[in-house]
Design an enzyme around this catalytic site. Structure first.
Site, PDB file in Angstrom:
ATOM      1  N   GLY A  50       0.861  -1.183   0.000  1.00 57.02           N
ATOM      2  CA  GLY A  50       0.000   0.000   0.000  1.00 57.02           C
ATOM      3  C   GLY A  50       0.895   1.229   0.000  1.00 57.02           C
ATOM      4  O   GLY A  50       1.858   1.306   0.781  1.00 57.02           O
ATOM      5  N   GLN A 202      -5.714  -8.893  -2.308  1.00 58.28           N
ATOM      6  CA  GLN A 202      -5.722  -7.904  -1.212  1.00 58.28           C
ATOM      7  C   GLN A 202      -7.140  -7.547  -0.774  1.00 58.28           C
ATOM      8  O   GLN A 202      -7.362  -7.207   0.378  1.00 58.28           O
ATOM      9  CB  GLN A 202      -4.996  -6.611  -1.653  1.00 58.28           C
ATOM     10  CG  GLN A 202      -3.496  -6.758  -1.777  1.00 58.28           C
ATOM     11  CD  GLN A 202      -3.087  -7.041  -3.200  1.00 58.28           C
ATOM     12  OE1 GLN A 202      -3.812  -7.719  -3.936  1.00 58.28           O
ATOM     13  NE2 GLN A 202      -1.943  -6.559  -3.613  1.00 58.28           N
ATOM     14  N   ASP A 243      -1.646   4.587  -6.216  1.00 58.41           N
ATOM     15  CA  ASP A 243      -0.214   4.403  -5.948  1.00 58.41           C
ATOM     16  C   ASP A 243       0.604   5.548  -6.507  1.00 58.41           C
ATOM     17  O   ASP A 243       1.710   5.813  -6.044  1.00 58.41           O
ATOM     18  CB  ASP A 243       0.281   3.083  -6.537  1.00 58.41           C
ATOM     19  CG  ASP A 243      -0.249   1.935  -5.704  1.00 58.41           C
ATOM     20  OD1 ASP A 243      -1.390   1.506  -5.958  1.00 58.41           O
ATOM     21  OD2 ASP A 243       0.447   1.522  -4.765  1.00 58.41           O
TER      22      ASP A 243
HETATM   23  O1  MRU Z   1       0.497  -4.023  -4.514  1.00 60.59           O
HETATM   24  P1  MRU Z   1      -0.098  -3.291  -3.360  1.00 60.59           P
HETATM   25  O2  MRU Z   1      -0.925  -4.150  -2.470  1.00 60.59           O
HETATM   26  O3  MRU Z   1       0.930  -2.478  -2.612  1.00 60.59           O
HETATM   27  O4  MRU Z   1      -1.080  -2.260  -4.050  1.00 60.59           O
HETATM   28  C1  MRU Z   1      -1.814  -1.380  -3.264  1.00 60.59           C
HETATM   29  C2  MRU Z   1      -2.793  -0.599  -4.013  1.00 60.59           C
HETATM   30  O5  MRU Z   1      -2.870  -0.648  -5.221  1.00 60.59           O
HETATM   31  C3  MRU Z   1      -3.634   0.344  -3.218  1.00 60.59           C
HETATM   32  O6  MRU Z   1      -4.898   0.472  -3.795  1.00 60.59           O
HETATM   33  C4  MRU Z   1      -2.944   1.699  -3.222  1.00 60.59           C
HETATM   34  O7  MRU Z   1      -1.629   1.593  -2.733  1.00 60.59           O
HETATM   35  C5  MRU Z   1      -3.634   2.687  -2.420  1.00 60.59           C
HETATM   36  S1  MRU Z   1      -3.319   2.372  -0.739  1.00 60.59           S
HETATM   37  C6  MRU Z   1      -3.904   3.575   0.219  1.00 60.59           C
END
Ligand code: MRU
Length: 366
Positions: A50, A202, A243
């Site tokens: 995240g 997730q 992200d």
């Molecule tokens: O691969 P991840 O689990 O790190 O991806 C996370 C996401 O895509 C979330 O939607 C994004 O980081 C927003 S978190 C507040």
């Protein structure tokens, strides 16, 4: 709920601790992050994940790195440590942002122990800032949910979300989930459609767990179900995290977000992106061309993990010889985004919309 935060400094043991997100919801385990290497591994192996949490972990990683360089050319080593941390995951801009900001707080005018203290304070400050941003995003997003609830005669507001942009992805509350938590606390009825979010699930594993802990009604759906639900008026709004968001409002988020935005657009359903300003990349203009998209190990696609007879097991779900591709993120173009919800307010996903909330970012020669 245990510790309400996803990462913290343990002063008694003098180390950083975090929830190991690879094991949820089957096991709730705390992991120790005591060195730069452990911080980098935690990010690349997705012990922590995240965008905001990756940034905070990187800030702690810089502090841990400095502790190991005392009397050993600390300033020069820190630049190397920063680059090494940055290479762990490319898409979430919070990582580079945190490393670069950490490097600005140290200087060769300070002793090593002063620099270490400054890096510790920076990590704690960034963490507090992310918590504050989540609260503010929650309050601005709450107004949007409230308006739909009033329009719907107080029927449960049907919200679809993708991936986990909750407290686990941040430190507390989350981004996309912050308005949902605050609406629930305010007595507004909500129901959340949780995309499972293949390949790492997730949504099914983390968002469903978080919402369950908070007592918020939710239903896990396969990633392909959103379009059908939207066609049948079963979704009032979509809220996702980000992200990396470019200055023109293009949004990189977990793979599959773009398809939800297309379906929402086609069905005239508001599609909101909740993000702190630490996720805005002020240097990029065109998200599709410029945002680096992480590609991860194919094993995340070919294998699945679940619990059978109280035992966590992994199993293959595709033929042994088939090739797999594992793109971690996609980019939703700004034109499909109804609005951005930031810590400064809600704005159009356009350059002017973003700069209206962050005027200090407008280039001086404009
Ligand atoms: O691969 P991840 O689990 O790190 O991806 C996370 C996401 O895509 C979330 O939607 C994004 O980081 C927003 S978190 C507040």
């Amino acid at each position: 709920m245990g510790n309400p935060q996803s990462i913290w400094f343990n002063p008694e043991k003098n180390i950083v601790e975090a929830i190991d997100q690879r094991l949820l919801p089957f096991e709730h385990v705390t992991i120790v992050i005591g060195t730069l290497q452990e911080a980098r591994n935690a990010i690349s192996e997705m012990v922590v994940r995240g965008a905001p949490l990756i940034g905070v972990t990187a800030a702690y990683g810089m502090y841990l790195a400095a502790r190991s360089y005392v009397g050993n050319n600390l300033m020069a080593e820190m630049n190397w440590a920063g680059e090494w941390l940055k290479s762990s995951r490319p898409t979430a801009v919070n990582l580079a942002f945190a490393v670069d900001e950490a490097l600005t707080v140290i200087s060769d005018q300070h002793t090593d122990s002063e620099n270490i203290q400054l890096l510790y304070e920076y990590a704690e400050t960034l963490k507090k800032r992310e918590i504050d941003f989540s609260k503010k995003i929650g309050l601005f997003g709450l107004e949007l949910i409230k308006a739909i609830s009033e329009r719907n005669g107080n029927q449960p507001v049907q919200i679809l979300t993708h991936c986990n942009a909750g407290r686990l992805a941040c430190v507390e509350l989350g981004t996309a989930t912050a308005p949902i938590y605050l609406a629930h606390e305010a007595g507004i009825l909500v129901h959340v459609w949780v995309d499972e979010t293949r390949p790492r699930n997730q949504g099914a594993r983390l968002t469903a767990w978080e919402l369950g802990e908070a007592g918020i009604p939710h239903t896990v759906i396969p990633d392909n179900a959103g379009g059908h639900l939207m066609q049948h008026q079963m979704v009032d709004m979509v809220i996702v995290g980000s992200d990396r968001t470019t200055l023109n409002g293009d949004v990189a988020n977990k793979i599959g977000t773009y398809l939800k935005a297309l379906a929402a657009f086609d069905n005239d359903i508001p599609f909101y992106v909740a993000l702190p300003s630490t996720t805005i990349d002020w240097n990029l203009r065109d998200g599709i061309l410029e945002i680096p998209i992480e590609q991860r190990d194919g094993g995340e696609v070919s294998m699945m993990e679940g619990i059978v007879d109280n035992e966590v097991r992994q199993f293959r779900i595709i033929p042994e010889r088939s090739a797999v591709a594992n793109y971690g993120f996609d980019v939703t173009p700004a034109r499909l985004v109804t609005a951005l919800i930031t810590e400064k307010g809600v704005c159009e996903a356009t350059r002017e919309g973003i700069l209206s909330l962050f005027p200090e970012r407008r280039p001086i020669n404009e």
